[in-house]
Design a protein around this motif. Structure first.
Motif, PDB file in Angstrom:
ATOM      1  N   LEU A   1       0.837  -1.192   0.000  1.00 27.15           N
ATOM      2  CA  LEU A   1       0.000   0.000   0.000  1.00 27.15           C
ATOM      3  C   LEU A   1       0.879   1.251   0.000  1.00 27.15           C
ATOM      4  N   ASN A   2       0.738   2.071  -1.025  1.00 26.18           N
ATOM      5  CA  ASN A   2       1.471   3.330  -1.111  1.00 26.18           C
ATOM      6  C   ASN A   2       0.727   4.380  -0.298  1.00 26.18           C
ATOM      7  N   THR A   3       1.166   4.587   0.925  1.00 30.73           N
ATOM      8  CA  THR A   3       0.432   5.496   1.817  1.00 30.73           C
ATOM      9  C   THR A   3       0.579   6.946   1.384  1.00 30.73           C
ATOM     10  N   GLU A   4       1.615   7.270   0.583  1.00 32.78           N
ATOM     11  CA  GLU A   4       1.745   8.638   0.094  1.00 32.78           C
ATOM     12  C   GLU A   4       0.662   8.979  -0.919  1.00 32.78           C
ATOM     13  N   ALA A   5       0.020   7.957  -1.485  1.00 36.65           N
ATOM     14  CA  ALA A   5      -1.051   8.176  -2.459  1.00 36.65           C
ATOM     15  C   ALA A   5      -2.419   8.313  -1.803  1.00 36.65           C
ATOM     16  N   VAL A   6      -2.488   8.128  -0.493  1.00 33.04           N
ATOM     17  CA  VAL A   6      -3.759   8.200   0.224  1.00 33.04           C
ATOM     18  C   VAL A   6      -4.062   9.651   0.567  1.00 33.04           C
ATOM     19  N   ALA A   7      -5.156  10.169   0.011  1.00 32.61           N
ATOM     20  CA  ALA A   7      -5.550  11.555   0.267  1.00 32.61           C
ATOM     21  C   ALA A   7      -6.502  11.678   1.443  1.00 32.61           C
ATOM     22  N   SER A   8      -7.315  10.643   1.691  1.00 36.01           N
ATOM     23  CA  SER A   8      -8.231  10.679   2.840  1.00 36.01           C
ATOM     24  C   SER A   8      -8.565   9.259   3.274  1.00 36.01           C
ATOM     25  N   SER A   9      -8.833   9.122   4.568  1.00 31.46           N
ATOM     26  CA  SER A   9      -9.206   7.837   5.169  1.00 31.46           C
ATOM     27  C   SER A   9     -10.510   8.031   5.931  1.00 31.46           C
ATOM     28  N   TRP A  10     -11.406   7.060   5.804  1.00 33.31           N
ATOM     29  CA  TRP A  10     -12.744   7.179   6.383  1.00 33.31           C
ATOM     30  C   TRP A  10     -13.136   5.902   7.109  1.00 33.31           C
ATOM     31  N   VAL A  11     -13.824   6.051   8.236  1.00 36.83           N
ATOM     32  CA  VAL A  11     -14.560   4.935   8.832  1.00 36.83           C
ATOM     33  C   VAL A  11     -16.002   5.073   8.376  1.00 36.83           C
ATOM     34  N   VAL A  12     -16.523   4.009   7.776  1.00 43.58           N
ATOM     35  CA  VAL A  12     -17.856   4.022   7.164  1.00 43.58           C
ATOM     36  C   VAL A  12     -18.730   3.004   7.884  1.00 43.58           C
ATOM     37  N   ASN A  13     -19.962   3.398   8.182  1.00 40.18           N
ATOM     38  CA  ASN A  13     -20.845   2.649   9.069  1.00 40.18           C
ATOM     39  C   ASN A  13     -22.181   2.399   8.354  1.00 40.18           C
ATOM     40  N   LYS A  14     -22.519   1.128   8.116  1.00 45.39           N
ATOM     41  CA  LYS A  14     -23.733   0.804   7.362  1.00 45.39           C
ATOM     42  C   LYS A  14     -24.629  -0.136   8.172  1.00 45.39           C
ATOM     43  N   PRO A  15     -25.940   0.109   8.156  1.00 46.37           N
ATOM     44  CA  PRO A  15     -26.861  -0.834   8.798  1.00 46.37           C
ATOM     45  C   PRO A  15     -27.126  -2.026   7.882  1.00 46.37           C
ATOM     46  N   THR A  16     -27.243  -3.207   8.458  1.00 49.94           N
ATOM     47  CA  THR A  16     -27.614  -4.409   7.707  1.00 49.94           C
ATOM     48  C   THR A  16     -28.609  -5.203   8.543  1.00 49.94           C
ATOM     49  N   SER A  17     -29.151  -6.234   7.945  1.00 51.37           N
ATOM     50  CA  SER A  17     -30.074  -7.098   8.690  1.00 51.37           C
ATOM     51  C   SER A  17     -29.364  -7.869   9.794  1.00 51.37           C
ATOM     52  N   ASP A  18     -28.033  -7.876   9.771  1.00 49.89           N
ATOM     53  CA  ASP A  18     -27.251  -8.552  10.809  1.00 49.89           C
ATOM     54  C   ASP A  18     -26.671  -7.581  11.825  1.00 49.89           C
ATOM     55  N   GLY A  19     -27.051  -6.309  11.737  1.00 44.69           N
ATOM     56  CA  GLY A  19     -26.496  -5.285  12.626  1.00 44.69           C
ATOM     57  C   GLY A  19     -25.592  -4.334  11.844  1.00 44.69           C
ATOM     58  N   TRP A  20     -24.998  -3.395  12.545  1.00 45.29           N
ATOM     59  CA  TRP A  20     -24.135  -2.414  11.903  1.00 45.29           C
ATOM     60  C   TRP A  20     -22.831  -3.062  11.448  1.00 45.29           C
ATOM     61  N   VAL A  21     -22.345  -2.619  10.287  1.00 43.39           N
ATOM     62  CA  VAL A  21     -21.090  -3.111   9.722  1.00 43.39           C
ATOM     63  C   VAL A  21     -20.217  -1.902   9.393  1.00 43.39           C
ATOM     64  N   THR A  22     -18.989  -1.919   9.902  1.00 43.75           N
ATOM     65  CA  THR A  22     -18.082  -0.790   9.709  1.00 43.75           C
ATOM     66  C   THR A  22     -16.901  -1.189   8.834  1.00 43.75           C
ATOM     67  N   SER A  23     -16.373  -0.210   8.123  1.00 47.86           N
ATOM     68  CA  SER A  23     -15.200  -0.436   7.275  1.00 47.86           C
ATOM     69  C   SER A  23     -14.258   0.745   7.387  1.00 47.86           C
ATOM     70  N   LEU A  24     -12.985   0.482   7.095  1.00 52.23           N
ATOM     71  CA  LEU A  24     -11.989   1.528   6.936  1.00 52.23           C
ATOM     72  C   LEU A  24     -11.696   1.627   5.448  1.00 52.23           C
ATOM     73  N   GLU A  25     -11.865   2.828   4.876  1.00 53.50           N
ATOM     74  CA  GLU A  25     -11.732   3.014   3.437  1.00 53.50           C
ATOM     75  C   GLU A  25     -10.728   4.119   3.142  1.00 53.50           C
ATOM     76  N   LEU A  26      -9.828   3.869   2.195  1.00 52.23           N
ATOM     77  CA  LEU A  26      -8.786   4.818   1.825  1.00 52.23           C
ATOM     78  C   LEU A  26      -9.007   5.283   0.387  1.00 52.23           C
ATOM     79  N   TYR A  27      -8.888   6.597   0.161  1.00 47.89           N
ATOM     80  CA  TYR A  27      -9.168   7.194  -1.137  1.00 47.89           C
ATOM     81  C   TYR A  27      -7.972   7.988  -1.648  1.00 47.89           C
ATOM     82  N   GLY A  28      -7.796   7.998  -2.966  1.00 49.14           N
ATOM     83  CA  GLY A  28      -6.750   8.790  -3.598  1.00 49.14           C
ATOM     84  C   GLY A  28      -7.201  10.210  -3.862  1.00 49.14           C
ATOM     85  N   ALA A  29      -6.269  11.022  -4.361  1.00 51.72           N
ATOM     86  CA  ALA A  29      -6.584  12.418  -4.658  1.00 51.72           C
ATOM     87  C   ALA A  29      -7.645  12.544  -5.741  1.00 51.72           C
TER      88      ALA A  29
END
Length: 354
Positions: A290-318
């Motif tokens: 993973l080229n961390t110098e290419a990461v412009a923003s990082s997000w924790v994303v939280n979604k409801p599902t029929s099994d409960g809340w599901v969270t992810s860590l997502e990295l985005y480029g410029a």
């Protein structure tokens, strides 16, 4: 979208003799460059270098991507590689439970786990480079979608038979076809409606349909949803997450995608190592670069599902494109691992919806 490979003159840049000469000069000047980097420097797609035999020996493969993929299960253990500009995902194992009959395909083995979008696939080669043998699949723009590497555990006779079965003398000419730009806004017309729709999700797979419904980019949806559903986190969040997972043995899921594929690792991570701008997972059956110098923003994303809340860590480029996505290990019908949820919450300055 601008075509970064668009040449001033197709005849001059794609001429095999001209390309080989320019490539030879570049390789002599900068021998440590990888083929993807050499292609970018020369202003051509990677597939053009492969087809011209620049630094490799390549045999074009005939047949549809689906036909080629369906036979990978006969080759024994392999190494699967998928990447985008900032992340490389490598996974060892067998291609099992291959479903490749239509425009969307699946590989659902315990080791190799893929989602395949064949409409963009076009150029296919068997490649030899410095003693390494691979099957390489490229999209219409000449970008590498997926590479399959022969290993010491691969069935060599089956590999050779596969290549001979599909090899052809004349491959398709490689001229980059730029992908169409999706019609996506950087913000939804009605942020409140998007948030309400988001809160009504029952499956993480419905998220993409929501983006299409609101004609908004993924990052635009995150910015509009509210901090309890999506919030930016520190740039070193990915290193903190992987370090915590490695220390505790917490199993994770790691998704890396490009236009033609999503490749998934499920399981623990152990050996972490930074090499310059690249942060790496270097385990026996799974590598992530993973080229961390290419990461412009990082997000924790939280979604409801029929099994409960599901969270992810997502990295985005410029450019706003998703680089890599992480979840806690999870199967449909099972709730999210509490340890993963706690780890995601620890990265956040504001509480997540629960």
């Amino acid at each position: 979208m601008e075509n970064r490979h668009a040449p001033d003159s197709l005849d001059s840049i794609y001429s095999i003799d001209s390309l080989r000469a320019r490539h030879q000069q570049l390789a002599a000047q900068e021998p440590r460059l990888r083929i993807r980097e050499r292609a970018l420097r020369l202003g051509v797609p990677e597939a053009a270098l492969v087809a011209a035999g620049c630094g490799v020996h390549a045999r074009p493969l005939a047949g549809t991507a689906q036909a080629l993929f369906r036979e990978l299960g006969t080759l024994g253990p392999l190494m699967a590689l998928s990447r985008n500009d900032a992340a490389v995902h490598e996974r060892h194992g067998r291609y099992l439970d291959i479903q490749a009959d239509g425009p969307v395909g699946l590989v659902l083995g315990p080791d190799i786990d893929l989602r395949l979008f064949f409409n963009s696939w076009k150029h296919f080669y068997a490649v030899s480079e410095n003693g390494r043998h691979s099957l390489q699949f490229f999209d219409r723009s000449g970008e590498a979608v997926h590479k399959v590497y022969r290993t010491e555990h691969t069935d060599g006779a089956a590999w050779d038979a596969y290549v001979e079965r599909f090899a052809t003398e004349a491959g398709l000419p490689v001229v980059a076809e730029p992908p169409g730009a999706p019609e996506q806004a950087e913000a939804p017309d009605d942020a409140g409606a998007l948030r309400s729709h988001w809160l009504g999700l029952t499956d993480t797979h419905d998220f993409f349909a929501m983006l299409r419904h609101f004609k908004v980019s993924r990052l635009g949806a995150l910015r509009a949803a509210g901090a309890d559903l999506a919030q930016p986190v520190a740039g070193d969040a990915v290193e903190a997450m992987l370090g915590a997972a490695a220390a505790s043995g917490l199993p994770i899921m790691c998704f890396v995608a490009n236009r033609g594929i999503v490749q998934i690792h499920t399981g623990p991570v152990k050996r972490l190592l930074r090499t310059g701008p690249w942060f790496n997972v270097l385990d026996d059956t799974f590598n992530l670069h993973l080229n961390t110098e290419a990461v412009a923003s990082s997000w924790v994303v939280n979604k409801p599902t029929s099994d409960g809340w599901v969270t992810s860590l997502e990295l985005y480029g410029a450019d706003g494109e998703l680089i890599v996505q992480f979840f806690g290990e999870r199967k449909p019908g099972k709730p999210e691992l509490p340890a993963w949820r706690s780890l995601m919450a620890s990265l956040c300055a504001q509480p997540l919806a629960a």
